[in-house]
Design a protein around this motif. Sequence first.
Motif, PDB file in Angstrom:
ATOM      1  N   HIS A  60       0.708  -1.166  -0.023  1.00  0.00           N
ATOM      2  CA  HIS A  60      -0.136   0.137   0.060  1.00  0.00           C
ATOM      3  C   HIS A  60       0.953   1.166  -0.023  1.00  0.00           C
ATOM      4  O   HIS A  60       0.466   2.401  -0.147  1.00  0.00           O
ATOM      5  N   PHE A  85      -5.251  -2.498  -6.531  1.00  0.00           N
ATOM      6  CA  PHE A  85      -4.061  -2.640  -5.459  1.00  0.00           C
ATOM      7  C   PHE A  85      -2.952  -2.026  -5.866  1.00  0.00           C
ATOM      8  O   PHE A  85      -1.944  -1.668  -5.205  1.00  0.00           O
ATOM      9  N   HIS A 125      -8.060  -7.517  -1.607  1.00  0.00           N
ATOM     10  CA  HIS A 125      -7.451  -8.517  -0.961  1.00  0.00           C
ATOM     11  C   HIS A 125      -7.950  -9.821  -1.274  1.00  0.00           C
ATOM     12  O   HIS A 125      -8.153 -10.730  -0.336  1.00  0.00           O
ATOM     13  N   HIS A 191      -5.334  -3.716   9.481  1.00  0.00           N
ATOM     14  CA  HIS A 191      -5.810  -3.159   8.375  1.00  0.00           C
ATOM     15  C   HIS A 191      -6.978  -4.003   7.677  1.00  0.00           C
ATOM     16  O   HIS A 191      -7.025  -5.317   7.854  1.00  0.00           O
ATOM     17  N   ALA A 193      -7.637  -6.573   5.509  1.00  0.00           N
ATOM     18  CA  ALA A 193      -7.153  -7.427   4.462  1.00  0.00           C
ATOM     19  C   ALA A 193      -7.599  -8.708   4.536  1.00  0.00           C
ATOM     20  O   ALA A 193      -7.420  -9.553   3.611  1.00  0.00           O
ATOM     21  N   LEU A 211      -9.060  -0.129   4.101  1.00  0.00           N
ATOM     22  CA  LEU A 211      -8.442  -0.842   3.092  1.00  0.00           C
ATOM     23  C   LEU A 211      -6.813  -0.903   2.977  1.00  0.00           C
ATOM     24  O   LEU A 211      -6.354  -1.814   2.435  1.00  0.00           O
ATOM     25  N   ASP A 266      -0.658  -9.512   3.325  1.00  0.00           N
ATOM     26  CA  ASP A 266      -0.485  -8.864   1.992  1.00  0.00           C
ATOM     27  C   ASP A 266       0.995  -9.312   1.511  1.00  0.00           C
ATOM     28  O   ASP A 266       1.261  -8.791   0.415  1.00  0.00           O
TER      29      ASP A 266
HETATM   30 ZN   LIG Z   1      -3.468  -4.699   2.339  1.00  0.00          ZN
END
Ligand SMILES: [Zn+2]
Length: 295
Positions: A60, A85, A125, A191, A193, A211, A266
Amino acid sequence: MKQWLRVVLCGVLWLGAAQALRAEPIPVVASFSILADLARQVGGEHVAVSALIGPDQDGHVYQPTPADVGRVANARLVLINGLGFEGWLTRLVQAAGYGGPVQAASDGVKVRTVAQGRGDVPDPHAWQDPVAVQQYVRNIAQALAQVDPAQADAYARNAQAYLARLQALDTDIQARFSGIPADRRKVITTHDAMGYFGDRYGVTFVPAQGLTTASEPSARQLAALIRQVRVEGITALFVENMASAAVLRQIAAETGARLGGTLYSDALSGEGGDAPDYLTMMRRNANALAMALTP
Ligand SMILES: [Zn+2]
């Protein structure tokens, strides 16, 4: 035909065949570590995959480096997650002068949306749902077959084998959660995810951030979270391998809830870590969650 000519021709044919057998692996760039693993599973020895966002790194807040521009310039295929993303993609592709295919691995998955501001935005995600990842694998196999038709059969075979492992993974995770009462299945994470995982396996994830990891929660949001932890009796708090743990430590300190460990959200871990590939990551996350939620 003269003998010497036959010998020369045979030599040329033999050299050509040997060269085809030793075909250079296709250079593939994947935007992040999880996607790179999937591409390696499908591509096998026929691809050389590199990830722009490496293990334990936060996509991110990623900024492309000059080395990344070079890697994209040399790629035959660029794999991205999609669903917003990779906001930096267009600039990177332009900077690299890359004209090849860009495949969004999430094409065709059932998209989860999250209310944000005035509208709904897609949650990127989707890799947290192994059923969605089956679609990722099909897309990757197709994209590889298009840039390297000579190995299309190998890609299809590898994809088929990996799809079976994803199927088994899904069955195992279902079983892991089956004994946990519905009202216990609540987790605080850094977060947002884990929404796809939550939807698939009936776990509610309450994220301290939205997000992305780009903004910290305000004092008011933090107070509301602490209240929610107390009122709903949430006991499982998980930090993430690629995000700051500061906010969660604060909530734990204020509420007396314990930190249940680390989720790989992530990004994979490095080679020596405990989530070096997608299947291991998912099993490890599911185990850690189930252990924390089991009464
Ligand atoms: Zn994320």
